[in-house]
Motif scaffolding. Structure first.
Motif, PDB file in Angstrom:
ATOM      1  N   ILE A  99      48.321 -31.033  -2.773  1.00  0.00           N
ATOM      2  CA  ILE A  99      47.488 -30.553  -1.667  1.00  0.00           C
ATOM      3  C   ILE A  99      47.977 -29.187  -1.196  1.00  0.00           C
ATOM      4  CG2 ILE A  99      46.797 -30.996   0.728  1.00  0.00           C
ATOM      5  CD1 ILE A  99      46.886 -34.005   0.046  1.00  0.00           C
ATOM      6  N   ILE A 100      49.288 -29.035  -1.086  1.00  0.00           N
ATOM      7  CA  ILE A 100      49.868 -27.735  -0.703  1.00  0.00           C
ATOM      8  C   ILE A 100      49.544 -26.681  -1.756  1.00  0.00           C
ATOM      9  CG2 ILE A 100      52.029 -26.493  -0.284  1.00  0.00           C
ATOM     10  CD1 ILE A 100      53.162 -29.119   0.827  1.00  0.00           C
ATOM     11  N   LEU A 101      49.659 -27.059  -3.026  1.00  0.00           N
ATOM     12  CA  LEU A 101      49.350 -26.138  -4.124  1.00  0.00           C
ATOM     13  C   LEU A 101      47.893 -25.679  -4.058  1.00  0.00           C
ATOM     14  CD1 LEU A 101      50.456 -26.637  -7.805  1.00  0.00           C
ATOM     15  CD2 LEU A 101      48.104 -26.046  -7.283  1.00  0.00           C
ATOM     16  N   ILE A 102      46.985 -26.614  -3.814  1.00  0.00           N
ATOM     17  CA  ILE A 102      45.552 -26.283  -3.741  1.00  0.00           C
ATOM     18  C   ILE A 102      45.286 -25.301  -2.609  1.00  0.00           C
ATOM     19  CG2 ILE A 102      43.280 -27.242  -3.206  1.00  0.00           C
ATOM     20  CD1 ILE A 102      44.297 -29.844  -4.643  1.00  0.00           C
ATOM     21  N   VAL A 103      45.892 -25.544  -1.458  1.00  0.00           N
ATOM     22  CA  VAL A 103      45.722 -24.644  -0.320  1.00  0.00           C
ATOM     23  C   VAL A 103      46.202 -23.244  -0.667  1.00  0.00           C
ATOM     24  CG1 VAL A 103      46.522 -24.138   2.030  1.00  0.00           C
ATOM     25  CG2 VAL A 103      45.824 -26.465   1.424  1.00  0.00           C
ATOM     26  N   GLY A 104      47.364 -23.160  -1.317  1.00  0.00           N
ATOM     27  CA  GLY A 104      47.907 -21.856  -1.696  1.00  0.00           C
ATOM     28  C   GLY A 104      47.042 -21.119  -2.701  1.00  0.00           C
ATOM     29  N   ALA A 105      46.519 -21.857  -3.690  1.00  0.00           N
ATOM     30  CA  ALA A 105      45.698 -21.230  -4.728  1.00  0.00           C
ATOM     31  C   ALA A 105      44.378 -20.718  -4.167  1.00  0.00           C
ATOM     32  CB  ALA A 105      45.449 -22.219  -5.863  1.00  0.00           C
ATOM     33  N   LEU A 106      43.699 -21.553  -3.378  1.00  0.00           N
ATOM     34  CA  LEU A 106      42.408 -21.151  -2.834  1.00  0.00           C
ATOM     35  C   LEU A 106      42.564 -20.078  -1.749  1.00  0.00           C
ATOM     36  CD1 LEU A 106      40.573 -24.600  -2.602  1.00  0.00           C
ATOM     37  CD2 LEU A 106      40.384 -22.841  -4.378  1.00  0.00           C
ATOM     38  N   GLY A 107      43.619 -20.188  -0.963  1.00  0.00           N
ATOM     39  CA  GLY A 107      43.870 -19.167   0.053  1.00  0.00           C
ATOM     40  C   GLY A 107      44.137 -17.810  -0.554  1.00  0.00           C
ATOM     41  N   SER A 108      44.930 -17.782  -1.621  1.00  0.00           N
ATOM     42  CA  SER A 108      45.245 -16.508  -2.269  1.00  0.00           C
ATOM     43  C   SER A 108      43.996 -15.881  -2.883  1.00  0.00           C
ATOM     44  CB  SER A 108      46.314 -16.708  -3.349  1.00  0.00           C
ATOM     45  OG  SER A 108      45.859 -17.579  -4.372  1.00  0.00           O
ATOM     46  N   ALA A 109      43.053 -16.725  -3.321  1.00  0.00           N
ATOM     47  CA  ALA A 109      41.850 -16.205  -3.968  1.00  0.00           C
ATOM     48  C   ALA A 109      40.809 -15.711  -2.965  1.00  0.00           C
ATOM     49  CB  ALA A 109      41.236 -17.289  -4.855  1.00  0.00           C
TER      50      ALA A 109
END
Length: 471
Positions: A99-109
């Motif tokens: 969940i943390i990884l998903i937030v980081g990936a989508l936020g960065s994009a």
């Protein structure tokens, strides 16, 4: 079957034939590592695209931080999640790291403004915490469900999903670049794609039952351990199964000489290997750029180096991962890791000594040697350093041991990625960098030979030293 004829739980786990539940655990765990590899290595390409798409040219410090921040935060994630799964249980924690990884990936994009390099760095920091957590959790869970005969293969299969993530990065990049879409959209899509595999499996991770070994050895609940095992696998076991609980506290265990020596071996070898691997992979666009004629610039230059990256990953890294995975239970962890470090030292040393190989005139020779180093990183310490930790630390501190070992690796990855960017821009250059990498590989060989055991064919209680803690 009568209760008396059922095998004890630990015996049932150790002797279970490799079957559907093993492969289910592999897919649920392994797709996370597909994502980890993709997300970590794609940033090198994204950095190049950002400059071409209109961002201001990065300073050396900004470029180094952008490439390496996720690796630094992965250290934090590995340590936190490693301790949490030992304290709270595998089931309670598993899936939160994605969940943390998903937030980081989508936020960065999608939440990074134009030229917002430091905002992007913050999102990469968040992403890295999730990646680090995955290293601590997935290896532990796969090892605790594995049988003795194929434990190395099963844990290795989880990690070797990285090879698909490595290969997907340059292939997706080439597909988007050749599509003709705006570069300002390409880099966003490249970062966003990293969330997709994690989104697919996060639900299944949250639904996985607590591992029987944790319930048995840490909680002392043999009845629940057997119930979880039978429900998840369909294999019967005795409720009277070896219900010994590890009496020593986790702090007492980590202070023991055996634990500390083993941790120096697992974390130290991983540190040295990751410096070479991540520094090479994330900086591959820059390092492979020496093969591109100076007349090739801009987008054509990026496409050329991306094609070279795909060739290296596809023809050298990919087979290295899987050959190690499918032979490790026969050849042994220590042997494969030693061979890998020795071959890395040799190939890096040749590239460092023979400067003329680092030019467009020697593309074939360079790619063969560079590919050789990649093959033996993977048919070697990249796979084995992941397999070792959950095998050599007892259940009560297995998550912490795996997390701390991975943290050692990610410190090496951060240092290597951060310093490699600086070294490549200094008078030392590519030749000097390869000599440094050769020396690091030689140290890795020494650590492997001196400090690490051979867990091949040993059940998890034996290889982890857990039997001594149960006396």
């Amino acid at each position: 079957m009568t209760t008396e004829s059922k095998p004890e739980l630990i015996e049932s786990i150790n002797d279970a034939k490799t079957s559907g539940f093993h492969y289910k655990t592999w897919i649920v765990s392994g797709l996370g590592f597909f994502t980890d590899a993709y997300d970590l290595f794609i940033i090198g390409v994204v950095t190049s695209i950002l400059v071409l798409s209109g961002w201001n040219k990065f300073t050396t410090l900004q470029s180094s931080l952008l490439d390496s921040t996720a690796l630094l935060s992965a250290v934090i994630g590995a340590l936190i999640f490693g301790r949490l799964i030992d304290k709270l249980g595998r089931k309670t924690v598993y899936g939160l790291e994605l969940i943390i990884l998903i937030v980081g990936a989508l936020g960065s994009a999608f939440l990074t403004p134009l030229n917002g390099v430091y905002v992007l760095i913050i999102w990469r920091f968040i992403l890295g915490i999730g990646i680090g957590g995955d290293y601590a959790t997935s290896s532990t869970i796969m090892a605790e469900y594995s049988n003795t005969a194929h434990r190395g293969k099963l844990v290795g299969m989880v990690f070797s999903m990285q090879s698909l993530g490595l290969l997907a990065g340059p292939l997706i990049t080439l597909g988007l670049l050749y599509s003709g879409m705006s570069l300002s959209l390409v880099w966003k899509l490249l970062l966003a794609f990293g969330a997709i595999p994690a989104l697919i499996v996060v639900y299944f991770r949250r639904k996985m039952p607590e591992t029987p070994r944790y319930l048995l050895r840490v909680k002392g609940d043999a009845e629940a351990a057997v119930k979880n095992w039978e429900k998840y696998t369909g294999i019967e076991a005795s409720a009277d199964a070896q219900a010994e609980v590890i009496k020593k506290s986790w702090t007492q265990i980590i202070k023991q000489k055996e634990f500390l020596i083993t941790l120096v071996g697992t974390a130290g070898a991983w540190f040295l290997m990751d410096w070479a691997l991540y520094g090479n992979s994330i900086m591959s666009s820059s390092m492979l750029g020496v093969l591109v004629p100076s007349s090739v610039t801009g987008l054509d230059h990026l496409i050329r180096t991306t094609i070279y990256s795909a060739m290296i990953f596809g023809f050298a890294a990919f087979p290295g991962y899987w050959l190690a995975t499918f032979t490790i239970d026969r050849i042994g962890r220590k042997t494969i890791q030693s061979i890998g470090f020795a071959a890395m030292a040799l190939s890096f040393g040749i590239l460092g000594v023979f400067h003329q190989l680092l030019s467009p005139s020697y593309i074939v020779q360079f790619l063969l040697l560079y590919g050789m180093s990649y093959f033996f990183i993977n048919f070697g310490p990249n796979v084995t350093t992941f397999i070792y930790p959950p095998e050599v630390f007892p259940t009560k501190v297995r998550g912490l041991g795996a997390g701390a070992s991975a943290a050692g690796g990610k410190i090496g990855a951060f240092v290597g990625t951060f310093l490699n960017a600086i070294i490549l821009r200094s008078s030392i250059g590519e030749s000097g960098l390869f000599m440094i990498l050769a020396l690091l590989a030689a140290f890795g060989l020494i650590i492997t030979l001196v400090l690490l055991p051979e867990p091949k064919k040993l059940d998890l209680d034996e290889s982890s030293g857990e039997k001594a803690l149960l006396v």
